[in-house]
Design a protein around this motif. Structure first.
Motif, mmCIF file in Angstrom:
data_model
loop_
_atom_site.group_PDB
_atom_site.id
_atom_site.type_symbol
_atom_site.label_atom_id
_atom_site.label_comp_id
_atom_site.label_asym_id
_atom_site.label_seq_id
_atom_site.Cartn_x
_atom_site.Cartn_y
_atom_site.Cartn_z
ATOM 1 N N ILE A 166 -13.582 8.839 -2.279
ATOM 2 C CA ILE A 166 -13.386 9.121 -0.854
ATOM 3 C C ILE A 166 -14.585 8.553 -0.096
ATOM 4 C CG2 ILE A 166 -13.166 10.904 0.902
ATOM 5 C CD1 ILE A 166 -10.723 10.713 -0.831
ATOM 6 N N THR A 167 -14.317 7.770 0.935
ATOM 7 C CA THR A 167 -15.396 7.139 1.696
ATOM 8 C C THR A 167 -15.536 7.773 3.077
ATOM 9 O OG1 THR A 167 -14.952 5.032 0.595
ATOM 10 C CG2 THR A 167 -16.304 4.951 2.580
ATOM 11 N N ALA A 168 -16.755 7.995 3.496
ATOM 12 C CA ALA A 168 -17.067 8.432 4.861
ATOM 13 C C ALA A 168 -18.205 7.551 5.379
ATOM 14 C CB ALA A 168 -17.472 9.906 4.887
ATOM 15 N N THR A 169 -18.271 7.400 6.701
ATOM 16 C CA THR A 169 -19.264 6.518 7.316
ATOM 17 C C THR A 169 -20.432 7.335 7.864
ATOM 18 O OG1 THR A 169 -17.527 4.953 7.968
ATOM 19 C CG2 THR A 169 -19.651 4.773 9.093
ATOM 20 N N ASN A 170 -21.618 7.014 7.411
ATOM 21 C CA ASN A 170 -22.823 7.686 7.892
ATOM 22 C C ASN A 170 -23.079 7.267 9.342
ATOM 23 O OD1 ASN A 170 -25.719 8.120 8.469
ATOM 24 N ND2 ASN A 170 -25.838 8.737 6.327
ATOM 25 N N VAL A 171 -23.068 8.236 10.248
ATOM 26 C CA VAL A 171 -23.200 7.927 11.673
ATOM 27 C C VAL A 171 -24.569 7.326 11.974
ATOM 28 C CG1 VAL A 171 -23.149 8.887 14.006
ATOM 29 C CG2 VAL A 171 -21.584 9.774 12.261
ATOM 30 N N ARG A 172 -25.591 7.805 11.300
ATOM 31 C CA ARG A 172 -26.957 7.348 11.589
ATOM 32 C C ARG A 172 -27.190 5.926 11.105
ATOM 33 N NH1 ARG A 172 -31.504 7.302 8.612
ATOM 34 N NH2 ARG A 172 -30.449 8.420 6.927
ATOM 35 N N THR A 173 -26.732 5.598 9.897
ATOM 36 C CA THR A 173 -27.023 4.301 9.301
ATOM 37 C C THR A 173 -25.871 3.299 9.451
ATOM 38 O OG1 THR A 173 -26.159 4.905 7.119
ATOM 39 C CG2 THR A 173 -28.471 5.448 7.592
ATOM 40 N N ILE A 207 -22.796 16.710 6.190
ATOM 41 C CA ILE A 207 -22.820 16.903 4.743
ATOM 42 C C ILE A 207 -24.214 16.542 4.245
ATOM 43 C CG2 ILE A 207 -21.838 16.208 2.522
ATOM 44 C CD1 ILE A 207 -19.314 15.376 4.035
ATOM 45 N N ASP A 208 -24.860 17.466 3.576
ATOM 46 C CA ASP A 208 -26.205 17.246 3.035
ATOM 47 C C ASP A 208 -27.175 16.753 4.104
ATOM 48 O OD1 ASP A 208 -25.186 17.931 0.540
ATOM 49 O OD2 ASP A 208 -24.770 15.853 -0.003
ATOM 50 N N GLY A 209 -27.067 17.301 5.307
ATOM 51 C CA GLY A 209 -27.995 16.957 6.368
ATOM 52 C C GLY A 209 -27.690 15.666 7.103
ATOM 53 N N GLU A 210 -26.609 14.968 6.734
ATOM 54 C CA GLU A 210 -26.211 13.734 7.406
ATOM 55 C C GLU A 210 -24.851 13.933 8.071
ATOM 56 O OE1 GLU A 210 -27.854 11.068 7.899
ATOM 57 O OE2 GLU A 210 -29.406 10.895 6.358
ATOM 58 N N SER A 211 -24.619 13.201 9.157
ATOM 59 C CA SER A 211 -23.364 13.296 9.893
ATOM 60 C C SER A 211 -22.467 12.112 9.546
ATOM 61 C CB SER A 211 -23.639 13.323 11.405
ATOM 62 O OG SER A 211 -24.380 14.470 11.759
ATOM 63 N N TYR A 212 -21.159 12.401 9.404
ATOM 64 C CA TYR A 212 -20.224 11.373 8.952
ATOM 65 C C TYR A 212 -18.989 11.299 9.841
ATOM 66 C CZ TYR A 212 -22.940 11.210 4.630
ATOM 67 O OH TYR A 212 -23.958 11.082 3.725
ATOM 68 N N TRP A 213 -18.491 10.052 9.987
ATOM 69 C CA TRP A 213 -17.212 9.767 10.636
ATOM 70 C C TRP A 213 -16.248 9.189 9.597
ATOM 71 C CZ3 TRP A 213 -19.720 6.823 15.336
ATOM 72 C CH2 TRP A 213 -20.094 7.758 16.321
ATOM 73 N N ASP A 214 -15.088 8.829 10.079
ATOM 74 C CA ASP A 214 -14.032 8.262 9.244
ATOM 75 C C ASP A 214 -14.563 7.107 8.391
ATOM 76 O OD1 ASP A 214 -11.685 6.625 8.452
ATOM 77 O OD2 ASP A 214 -10.570 7.999 9.735
ATOM 78 N N GLY A 215 -14.176 7.096 7.106
ATOM 79 C CA GLY A 215 -14.640 6.056 6.202
ATOM 80 C C GLY A 215 -14.074 4.684 6.491
ATOM 81 N N GLY A 216 -13.008 4.624 7.300
ATOM 82 C CA GLY A 216 -12.388 3.345 7.600
ATOM 83 C C GLY A 216 -13.306 2.385 8.331
#
Length: 246
Positions: free
Chosen positions: A57-64, A95-104
């Motif tokens: 499952i892929t998610a996109t790190n908002v910060r990086t 998740i684990d202190g990082e924010s994530y958006w859709d992996g697409g």
């Protein structure tokens, strides 16, 4: 109304306009997400963690801006929420202190783990977003829809292009490059995908969902009739034609 779209729905139009003016932080300050209890109640995450079938499952790190791949034991309701988090509709999932958006946005799907961590040399792609559109978008809504489609398809097309180039190389080596070069690629895609407008993704009527299921089964059946004998032998997706099309 049988149109397989919500474009004429006043409620949808109001919600769409609000999403362009207000962020999810404004409209949903308590961060209520109806997907959380559904996933918690219906998915057996303990069995998933121990399953011999690998799930990525892929998610996109908002910060990086980079994609993070979650594997079986790491997958939780929040991971699945993150992988489906459209930033105009939901707050980023932490998740684990990082924010994530859709992996697409970073991998749709991320094919690297399918190459590095697999035994099979056949990869089957189930396409739900159209690569091509016959018409140039003119309205603001259609432009945004097409922009999202192009953004979501770009990571996949980039990885497929890399695979195509490695296959053409005289000597792809014996490491990961060789795995990419020898990977056989197949695609199952219905010609009806371009007929479905973006708003159809928000339709939850049972009849509509059953129709999608039936169309998927029909399309898979047609694929097996035409290409079933090629599985395990050769690719059925012409990557050069797909990637070099004008």
């Amino acid at each position: 109304m049988g149109q397989r779209a919500l474009d004429n729905s006043p409620m949808f139009q109001v919600a769409e306009m609000a999403s362009r003016i207000f962020s999810p932080h404004d409209l949903n300050p308590l961060d209520n997400n109806p997907l959380l209890p559904i996933l918690t109640e219906t998915v057996d995450f303990e069995s998933l963690a121990a399953s011999p079938i690998k799930l990525f499952i892929t998610a996109t790190n908002v910060r990086t801006g980079s994609g993070r791949v979650f594997r079986n034991a790491e997958i939780t309701p929040r991971v699945l929420m993150a992988s489906a988090c459209l930033p105009t509709l939901f707050k980023a999932v932490e998740i684990d202190g990082e924010s994530y958006w859709d992996g697409g946005y970073s991998g749709n799907p991320t094919m690297t783990p399918l190459v590095r961590e697999r035994d099979s040399q056949d990869t089957m792609l189930m396409q739900i977003n159209p690569v091509e559109r016959p018409c140039i978008p003119r309205s603001a809504r259609d432009i945004m829809i097409r922009l999202n489609e192009v953004s979501f398809n770009a990571p996949l097309l980039k990885e497929l292009r890399m695979r195509s180039l490695l296959q053409q190389a005289a000597d792809p080596g014996t490491g990961e490059g060789a795995k990419w070069a020898h990977m056989r690629v197949h695609r199952i895609a219905t010609e009806r995908v371009p007929e479905l407008k973006s708003s159809s993704k928000l339709i939850t009527e049972w009849r509509f969902l059953c129709g999608l299921r039936d169309e998927g089964r029909r399309t898979a059946g047609l694929f097996m009739e035409a290409h079933g004998g090629n599985l395990g032998k050769r690719s059925t997706l012409d990557l050069d034609a797909l990637l070099d099309a004008p």
